[in-house]
Scaffold this motif. Structure first.
Motif, mmCIF file in Angstrom:
data_model
loop_
_atom_site.group_PDB
_atom_site.id
_atom_site.type_symbol
_atom_site.label_atom_id
_atom_site.label_comp_id
_atom_site.label_asym_id
_atom_site.label_seq_id
_atom_site.Cartn_x
_atom_site.Cartn_y
_atom_site.Cartn_z
ATOM 1 N N LYS A 287 0.824 -1.198 0.000
ATOM 2 C CA LYS A 287 0.000 0.000 0.000
ATOM 3 C C LYS A 287 0.868 1.262 0.000
ATOM 4 O O LYS A 287 1.689 1.443 0.906
ATOM 5 C CB LYS A 287 -0.919 0.015 1.219
ATOM 6 N N ILE A 288 0.677 2.122 -1.003
ATOM 7 C CA ILE A 288 1.408 3.382 -1.115
ATOM 8 C C ILE A 288 0.393 4.513 -1.298
ATOM 9 O O ILE A 288 -0.534 4.409 -2.120
ATOM 10 C CB ILE A 288 2.398 3.357 -2.289
ATOM 11 N N TRP A 289 0.575 5.594 -0.563
ATOM 12 C CA TRP A 289 -0.339 6.727 -0.646
ATOM 13 C C TRP A 289 -0.067 7.529 -1.908
ATOM 14 O O TRP A 289 1.061 7.932 -2.172
ATOM 15 C CB TRP A 289 -0.207 7.618 0.578
ATOM 16 N N ASN A 290 -1.084 7.736 -2.720
ATOM 17 C CA ASN A 290 -0.998 8.561 -3.921
ATOM 18 C C ASN A 290 -1.684 9.894 -3.612
ATOM 19 O O ASN A 290 -2.915 9.980 -3.555
ATOM 20 C CB ASN A 290 -1.674 7.852 -5.100
ATOM 21 N N GLY A 291 -0.839 10.923 -3.415
ATOM 22 C CA GLY A 291 -1.377 12.221 -3.049
ATOM 23 C C GLY A 291 -2.218 12.840 -4.141
ATOM 24 O O GLY A 291 -3.201 13.545 -3.856
ATOM 25 N N ALA A 292 -1.853 12.611 -5.408
ATOM 26 C CA ALA A 292 -2.608 13.201 -6.514
ATOM 27 C C ALA A 292 -4.021 12.645 -6.565
ATOM 28 O O ALA A 292 -4.981 13.371 -6.837
ATOM 29 C CB ALA A 292 -1.885 12.955 -7.830
ATOM 30 N N LYS A 293 -4.158 11.327 -6.296
ATOM 31 C CA LYS A 293 -5.472 10.701 -6.334
ATOM 32 C C LYS A 293 -6.154 10.694 -4.967
ATOM 33 O O LYS A 293 -7.319 10.309 -4.842
ATOM 34 C CB LYS A 293 -5.358 9.261 -6.845
ATOM 35 N N ASN A 294 -5.371 11.055 -3.919
ATOM 36 C CA ASN A 294 -5.887 11.091 -2.551
ATOM 37 C C ASN A 294 -6.418 9.721 -2.114
ATOM 38 O O ASN A 294 -7.489 9.599 -1.512
ATOM 39 C CB ASN A 294 -6.987 12.145 -2.413
ATOM 40 N N GLU A 295 -5.621 8.687 -2.442
ATOM 41 C CA GLU A 295 -6.020 7.316 -2.085
ATOM 42 C C GLU A 295 -4.794 6.418 -2.063
ATOM 43 O O GLU A 295 -3.734 6.755 -2.615
ATOM 44 C CB GLU A 295 -7.043 6.769 -3.082
ATOM 45 N N TYR A 296 -4.949 5.243 -1.426
ATOM 46 C CA TYR A 296 -3.878 4.243 -1.433
ATOM 47 C C TYR A 296 -3.955 3.423 -2.718
ATOM 48 O O TYR A 296 -5.042 3.163 -3.247
ATOM 49 C CB TYR A 296 -3.997 3.301 -0.232
#
Length: 786
Positions: A287-296
């Motif tokens: 699991k990696i946080w994707n800030g652009a999509k605001n989701e893991y």
């Protein structure tokens, strides 16, 4: 009549029978059996013609046989060599005989099939034991952990790659209930950088794995079993060098050798190795946080803080076969390790700067002498002192993700900024003696003194001189009586062990809010027996029982500064262990067949097990009142000449919580009562097939192909009574395939091997559902001169 009175009468009766049968065997003759290169032959059958009196040569070719006064004919017989007869005279002035056997070239291919060496003798003995001839696997790239993980009843689960911590289980008993030895000496004496995952297979001649009931020559509180690594014992000069390279920048180098000066008789032995691996294998679906999509999102990423390297060297010098000593050696060793810590017991928490390193020095003396006091007494003495320093660093105020990025944090990665230092001094001594009362009856004694001083402190807050040491003193006294009847077709061993431990430690007082010194002592007797009956030449049954204790270990109560937190309230474990087994050997022509089956019961009180801390990915050891374990295991081995070898085994192990009432209550039934112990495989098996051919491409060469299958059935990660039954985490079924090929030239002097592990690149898990490496490739070059 009380039980102990019955036992006493039985022993006296047994001794009386033995004295009557020994009246005509008052004279002995010793000697050595060698091959054409003057190397000792083990497993040679030596018997007196026209009688039932016989013996067998040991691993160095030495033997001793008893008979009445007068002349007799000795017959020497072993597969692969021509029978030999020698007329001798038994008297008070009998001289040793030296025999050199001649190879029978018409039966050379049957040597492996028919030869009964030390490994087979152990398998047919009274104890439940896996005996593995590791010397045959010296060309493989596998470490000892990987080799042992293929055997019956054994499950090895690592937290990562090379050098990572691991859980070694024997019949469901694991952790510190299993003890590890090298030539009968605790492996810990060599330092943390030396264990089964780092020791090269070339250092071992064979490995003995005792299950549940442990013979007293190891004299330990190994409640679950013991692993004893036996190093080569030849007196000849040799040099064994190996280089292994593989995936994840893995490098393994070993250099072992022995030199004997014929003029002085001095023998110099050297053992050394170097291990390195980046352990940067792929972690799947993290699991990696994707800030652009605001989701893991799930991504496949490499490990980035898991490098490991270790160096070990040991040198010993001594003499053999002297009038005052069969063997006397003194030696020193040094080990150094450096490891990065990628994660703890929970891979959702990842570290980017946690690391551990350390070093250890060890000095020792070994002495052996047999046939003292008119050939009745054998003695064995060991004394060693080790000094180790370990450093665990956790100073980065960061929180990492699996892609290597991080954000600033108010605390360090593990929750408390620290540089934990551990200084340990350890003195270990052991004295063993075997006294032969009469033929086929002997007494065995063993005494161990194990003293340890531990100083653990946070270098950022304290100094060593301000921290009082914790001290532990273990003493184990063992005694056994062994008897043999009907020409060794029935063997019994009765034994008792006295356990004593004194512990001085600092305990936190919640009232005064301070640490205060506390002394704690424990002592008790354990006892047991082992028996085996050889019904026919190849068929036998065996059984054993032991009431054993497992004393607490320093790491369990003091912690290790990295993954294990301290628990000063631990109590010793106790267990009633029962083993029953059956074996059958048969060979016809150039075919050989062996089948083994065993069942066991472990009834354990104050069971010590690991409890993960989900907040900082550490764990600690705790007592659980009662665990009941039962299991079955079986193994089938088929061999045809030196061409084909097939080994299959399966193990079933059921362990459950047998504590009915929780927290010492009389009416509150525990939620885990009669529920399976989590994080423990209950069904697993192995299939290993090897095909070899001699002189295929050139003379004095051998090609060998290997295939291995490992299957582990799914099991619960946590207690299944906690949480929604549909969401209880499990570790799924795993099926792994391994293949390899090796090529030897000049009768094994030059060797090369290539192995592929996890051929299908399956998603594999280990302890606490930590991901293991996927497909990996390794190549090994080995040079052997002897």
């Amino acid at each position: 009549m009380k039980l102990y009175q019955r036992i006493f009468i039985f022993l006296i009766f047994s001794l009386s029978i033995s004295r009557i049968s020994a009246q005509d065997a008052g004279f002995s003759m010793s000697g050595t059996v060698q091959n054409h290169t003057k190397q000792g032959l083990s497993g040679v059958n030596i018997f007196i013609e026209n009688t039932k009196i016989k013996t067998q040569s040991d691993q160095n070719g030495n033997f001793r046989i008893h008979y009445k006064k007068g002349e007799a004919t000795l017959v020497f017989s072993v597969a692969g060599y021509k029978n030999f007869k020698k007329r001798v005279n038994f008297s008070n002035e009998t001289s040793p005989v030296n025999i050199q056997l001649i190879e029978d070239h018409g039966a050379v291919e049957e040597v492996i099939v028919h030869g009964k060496g030390k490994v087979k003798a152990l398998q047919d003995g009274a104890f439940t034991v896996n005996a593995i001839d590791v010397a045959k696997l010296a060309n493989t790239t596998a470490d000892l952990n990987q080799v042992l993980n293929r055997t019956t009843g054994i499950k090895v689960r690592q937290q990562g790659g090379v050098g990572s911590d691991y859980n070694f289980s024997i019949n469901g008993m694991s952790g510190k209930a299993v003890k590890f030895f090298i030539d009968g000496v605790p492996l810990e004496m060599l330092g943390k950088g030396v264990d089964l995952s780092t020791l090269p297979v070339n250092m071992a001649d064979r490995v003995e794995i005792y299950k549940g009931v442990v013979p007293i020559h190891l004299s330990t509180d190994a409640m679950g079993g013991a692993v004893n690594i036996i190093t080569p014992a030849s007196s000849k000069n040799y040099l064994d060098a190996g280089l292994s390279l593989g995936s994840f920048n893995t490098q393994r180098i070993n250099l072992n050798g022995q030199f004997k000066d014929d003029k002085t008789g001095l023998i110099l032995r050297v053992n050394s190795f170097y291990n390195h691996s980046d352990n940067n294998y792929l972690m799947k679906d993290m699991k990696i946080w994707n800030g652009a999509k605001n989701e893991y999102e799930l991504r496949n990423l490499k490990r980035f803080n898991d490098r490991y390297q270790s160096v070990f060297g040991m040198a010993e010098i001594g003499l053999e076969n002297k009038s005052w000593a069969d063997s006397f050696f003194v030696g020193v060793s040094q080990s150094v390790f450096d490891k990065q810590i990628q994660t703890g017991s929970n891979q959702d928490v990842v570290y980017g700067g946690v690391k551990q390193n350390g070093e250890a020095q060890n000095s020792f003396m070994k002495y052996k002498k047999a046939n003292l006091f008119n050939d009745h007494l054998d003695v064995n003495v060991y004394a060693g002192f080790s000094k180790s320093i370990q450093k665990a660093t956790d100073t980065l105020m960061r929180k990492y993700s699996w892609d290597g990025t991080y954000v600033p944090s108010a605390t360090s990665e593990k929750g408390g900024r620290s540089i934990i230092m551990q200084h340990e001094d350890r003195l270990y001594s052991q004295v063993g003696a075997t006294y032969k009362i009469v033929e086929h009856h002997k007494l065995i004694f063993n005494y161990v003194l194990d003293y340890l001083k531990n100083i653990t402190f946070n270098q950022l807050e304290e100094e060593k001189k301000d921290v009082p040491p914790a001290k532990m003193t273990k003493q184990i006294l063992s005694m056994a009586y062994q008897q043999e009847f009907f020409n060794k077709h029935w063997t019994n061993i009765f034994f008792g062990k006295y356990y004593s431990v004194g512990l001085q430690k600092m305990v936190f007082d919640p009232v005064t809010r301070t640490d205060n010194p506390v002394k704690d002592n424990f002592s008790s007797w354990g006892y047991g027996f082992a028996t085996t009956v050889k019904i026919t030449k190849g068929l036998g049954i065996k059984g054993s029982f032991e009431r054993s204790y497992r004393l607490v270990e320093p790491q369990e109560i003091f912690g290790d500064g990295v993954a294990v937190t301290s628990n000063m309230n631990l109590k010793p474990e106790t267990s009633d262990n029962v083993n029953v087994g059956l074996y059958f050997n048969h060979h016809w022509g150039q075919h050989a067949f062996r089948i083994e089956g065993a069942g066991y019961i472990r009834d354990t009180k104050d069971f010590i097990y690991t409890v993960p801390n989900l907040y900082n990915s550490t764990f600690k050891y705790e007592n659980l009142s009662n665990i009941f374990t039962r299991g079955l295991e079986g193994e089938l081995n088929y061999q045809y000449k030196r061409l084909l070898n097939v080994l299959m085994n399966v193990s079933y192990n059921k362990a459950y919580d047998n504590t009915k009432f929780a927290n010492n209550s009389d009416d509150v039934i525990s939620a885990t009562y009669e529920k399976d112990v989590p994080n423990q495989p209950w069904l697993f098996g192995n299939l290993n097939v090897s095909i070899g051919k001699d002189d295929w491409f050139q003379k004095e060469s051998r090609v060998e192909l290997y295939y291995g299958l490992q299957m582990t059935e799914w099991f619960y990660k946590n207690w299944k009574t906690y949480g929604n039954p549909r969401n209880i985490p499990i570790i799924p079924r795993q099926t792994l395939h391994n293949i390899g090929i090796s090529y030897s030239m000049k009768n094994g002097r030059y060797n090369v091997a290539f192995d592929v592990t996890n051929l299908s690149d399956a998603l594999a898990y280990d302890n606490f559902k930590l991901q293991k490496q996927g497909r990996a490739f390794y190549i090994k070059f080995r040079y052997l001169f002897k």
